[in-house]
Scaffold this motif. Structure first.
Motif, PDB file in Angstrom:
ATOM      1  N   TRP A   4      -1.719   9.455   5.460  1.00 47.56           N
ATOM      2  CA  TRP A   4      -3.158   9.551   5.250  1.00 47.56           C
ATOM      3  C   TRP A   4      -3.812  10.280   6.404  1.00 47.56           C
ATOM      4  CZ3 TRP A   4      -1.744   4.234   3.769  1.00 47.56           C
ATOM      5  CH2 TRP A   4      -1.671   4.098   2.385  1.00 47.56           C
TER       6      TRP A   4
ATOM      7  N   ARG B 255      -8.940   3.167   9.551  1.00 46.67           N
ATOM      8  CA  ARG B 255      -7.758   2.570   8.930  1.00 46.67           C
ATOM      9  C   ARG B 255      -6.866   1.912   9.969  1.00 46.67           C
ATOM     10  NH1 ARG B 255      -3.139   5.613   9.694  1.00 46.67           N
ATOM     11  NH2 ARG B 255      -3.539   7.682  10.468  1.00 46.67           N
TER      12      ARG B 255
ATOM     13  N   ALA C 132      -4.057  -1.140   5.664  1.00 45.54           N
ATOM     14  CA  ALA C 132      -3.027  -0.919   4.649  1.00 45.54           C
ATOM     15  C   ALA C 132      -1.713  -1.495   5.153  1.00 45.54           C
ATOM     16  CB  ALA C 132      -2.885   0.573   4.376  1.00 45.54           C
ATOM     17  N   THR C 133      -1.039  -2.273   4.306  1.00 43.88           N
ATOM     18  CA  THR C 133       0.222  -2.887   4.707  1.00 43.88           C
ATOM     19  C   THR C 133       1.338  -2.468   3.770  1.00 43.88           C
ATOM     20  OG1 THR C 133       0.083  -4.902   3.369  1.00 43.88           O
ATOM     21  CG2 THR C 133      -1.063  -4.909   5.500  1.00 43.88           C
TER      22      THR C 133
ATOM     23  N   GLU D  74       2.980  -2.970   9.323  1.00 39.37           N
ATOM     24  CA  GLU D  74       4.224  -3.342   8.668  1.00 39.37           C
ATOM     25  C   GLU D  74       4.107  -4.809   8.250  1.00 39.37           C
ATOM     26  OE1 GLU D  74       7.689  -2.593  10.987  1.00 39.37           O
ATOM     27  OE2 GLU D  74       9.009  -3.618   9.561  1.00 39.37           O
TER      28      GLU D  74
ATOM     29  N   SER E 175      -2.701   0.720   9.868  1.00 46.18           N
ATOM     30  CA  SER E 175      -1.454   0.631   9.118  1.00 46.18           C
ATOM     31  C   SER E 175      -0.582  -0.442   9.737  1.00 46.18           C
ATOM     32  CB  SER E 175      -0.718   1.974   9.136  1.00 46.18           C
ATOM     33  OG  SER E 175      -1.515   2.967   8.543  1.00 46.18           O
TER      34      SER E 175
ATOM     35  N   PRO F 253       6.221   0.977   7.180  1.00 42.51           N
ATOM     36  CA  PRO F 253       4.964   1.596   7.613  1.00 42.51           C
ATOM     37  C   PRO F 253       5.000   3.126   7.647  1.00 42.51           C
ATOM     38  CG  PRO F 253       6.065   0.538   9.453  1.00 42.51           C
ATOM     39  CD  PRO F 253       6.850   0.191   8.224  1.00 42.51           C
TER      40      PRO F 253
ATOM     41  N   SER G  56       0.795  -1.238   0.000  1.00 44.30           N
ATOM     42  CA  SER G  56       0.000   0.000   0.000  1.00 44.30           C
ATOM     43  C   SER G  56       0.823   1.281   0.000  1.00 44.30           C
ATOM     44  CB  SER G  56      -0.895   0.033   1.247  1.00 44.30           C
ATOM     45  OG  SER G  56      -1.739  -1.069   1.277  1.00 44.30           O
ATOM     46  N   SER G  57       2.121   1.196   0.015  1.00 48.00           N
ATOM     47  CA  SER G  57       2.932   2.402   0.197  1.00 48.00           C
ATOM     48  C   SER G  57       2.996   3.282  -1.044  1.00 48.00           C
ATOM     49  CB  SER G  57       4.343   2.039   0.647  1.00 48.00           C
ATOM     50  OG  SER G  57       4.991   1.259  -0.341  1.00 48.00           O
TER      51      SER G  57
ATOM     52  N   LEU H 206       2.962   4.861   5.173  1.00 47.09           N
ATOM     53  CA  LEU H 206       1.507   4.803   5.315  1.00 47.09           C
ATOM     54  C   LEU H 206       0.964   5.865   6.268  1.00 47.09           C
ATOM     55  CD1 LEU H 206       1.160   0.930   5.683  1.00 47.09           C
ATOM     56  CD2 LEU H 206       0.938   2.290   3.598  1.00 47.09           C
TER      57      LEU H 206
ATOM     58  N   ARG I  17      -1.505   2.065  -3.145  1.00 47.29           N
ATOM     59  CA  ARG I  17      -1.844   3.338  -2.507  1.00 47.29           C
ATOM     60  C   ARG I  17      -3.138   3.905  -3.102  1.00 47.29           C
ATOM     61  NH1 ARG I  17       0.935   6.655   0.880  1.00 47.29           N
ATOM     62  NH2 ARG I  17       0.218   8.793   0.960  1.00 47.29           N
TER      63      ARG I  17
END
Length: 190
Positions: free
Chosen positions: A76, A83, A65-66, A87, A85, A70, A44-45, A73, A50
């Motif tokens: 946002w 959400r 989101a991974t 790692e 986040s 991290p 997701s980075s 992330l 993303r």
């Protein structure tokens, strides 16, 4: 007639009283429950991962989101309730299972799994080392498999499975996966 739901009564009380169809509050609750999704997105980075996260958050969905880093992330502005986040290096099977479980515990459920972590190595096949090829298979193939293995029990429990794999670049052919299932027995749930 505007409806005020009693905290100890279910929507069934609305149907019994004959206001289930016209009750805007009950209808809005159902619509929100149907349209709001909880996403688990790997990679997701940046890039497509993303974009998936940003689109899901912008429509009001919740997202786990991974990424391997991290810090990428943290930019946002979505509230923490929407959400999570995490790692995650998808080549670490145990970490995949822990991350999926943590996401489910934090967000309450999982609806959509996006296997986006992966990469494409460009070059002549004879120039690639065995280690380079194995590393790519660990990420692109086994990483996707481990995410699905970790998520499917939760998705089946909810009688919903939505999962897809994103190609990393034009012309690449990573392991694509899609699944839809119903509970092992009994009628399907709406």
């Amino acid at each position: 007639m505007d409806c005020v739901r009693h905290p100890t009564r279910s929507r069934a009380c609305h149907r019994e009283r004959g206001v289930g169809v016209s009750c805007s509050r009950a209808r809005n609750d159902r619509t929100e429950a149907i349209t709001s999704k909880v996403w688990f997105v790997t990679g997701s980075s940046r890039g497509l991962g993303r974009s998936f996260v940003e689109a899901a958050l912008s429509r009001g969905d919740q997202v786990a989101a991974t990424a391997r880093t991290p810090e990428a992330l943290m930019s946002w502005s979505a509230p923490m309730a929407t959400r999570c986040s995490l790692e995650l290096d998808v080549t670490d099977r145990m970490a995949v299972f822990q991350s999926v479980t943590r996401a489910k515990e934090h967000l309450g459920r999982l609806d959509v799994i996006v296997n986006n972590a992966g990469y494409t190595r460009i070059g002549a096949i004879e120039e690639l080392t065995e280690k380079q090829l194995r590393d790519q298979f660990e990420t692109n193939l086994f990483g996707a498999v481990w995410v699905l293995q970790a998520a499917l029990p939760f998705l089946r429990e909810q009688a919903r499975v939505t999962s897809f794999r994103c190609p990393q670049s034009p012309g690449s052919s990573p392991c694509r996966s899609a699944a839809h299932t119903r509970p092992p027995s009994g009628p399907s749930k709406p």
